[in-house]
Scaffold this motif. Structure first.
Motif, short mmCIF file in Angstrom:
data_model
loop_
_atom_site.label_atom_id
_atom_site.label_comp_id
_atom_site.label_asym_id
_atom_site.label_seq_id
_atom_site.Cartn_x
_atom_site.Cartn_y
_atom_site.Cartn_z
N THR A 1 -7.67 -34.06 34.07
CA THR A 1 -8.14 -34.01 35.45
C THR A 1 -9.35 -33.09 35.59
N HIS B 1 -12.30 -37.83 40.63
CA HIS B 1 -10.88 -37.54 40.65
C HIS B 1 -10.15 -38.81 40.23
N THR C 1 -7.17 -41.46 39.86
CA THR C 1 -6.00 -41.88 40.62
C THR C 1 -4.77 -41.67 39.74
N PRO C 2 -3.57 -41.63 40.33
CA PRO C 2 -2.37 -41.52 39.49
C PRO C 2 -2.26 -42.66 38.48
N THR C 3 -2.69 -43.85 38.85
CA THR C 3 -2.66 -44.99 37.93
C THR C 3 -3.60 -44.76 36.75
N GLN C 4 -4.80 -44.26 37.03
CA GLN C 4 -5.75 -43.97 35.95
C GLN C 4 -5.22 -42.86 35.05
#
Length: 82
Positions: A35, A45, A47-50
């Protein structure tokens, strides 16, 4: 210039990025290191998926092979969007 185009115009070395992002030099990247590295290097930033793409082994730590595969996949995704 949009990020996807910028990434497409340059040749990125995932191994060099991995080493740069590995703040504690333990040979693995934590979610925080990924991150921080992506924000610092590209100003983005994830994403949670990335972020999940990086750690599909779900060990909590990402090795260089996992990082390279996910990084290349995310770059392709960014290029399609922009």
């Amino acid at each position: 210039m949009r990020l996807g185009k910028k990434l497409g115009m340059q040749s990125w070395d995932p191994k060099a990025l991995f080493e740069k992002f590995d703040a504690d030099h333990d040979g693995h990247l934590s979610a925080q290191e990924i991150t921080d590295g992506m924000r610092g290097e590209f100003g983005v930033h994830l994403t949670p998926t990335q972020l999940f793409l990086f750690n599909q082994g779900q060990t909590g730590l990402v090795n260089e092979k996992e990082f390279s595969k996910a990084f290349n996949q995310i770059v392709k995704e960014w290029k399609k969007v922009e």
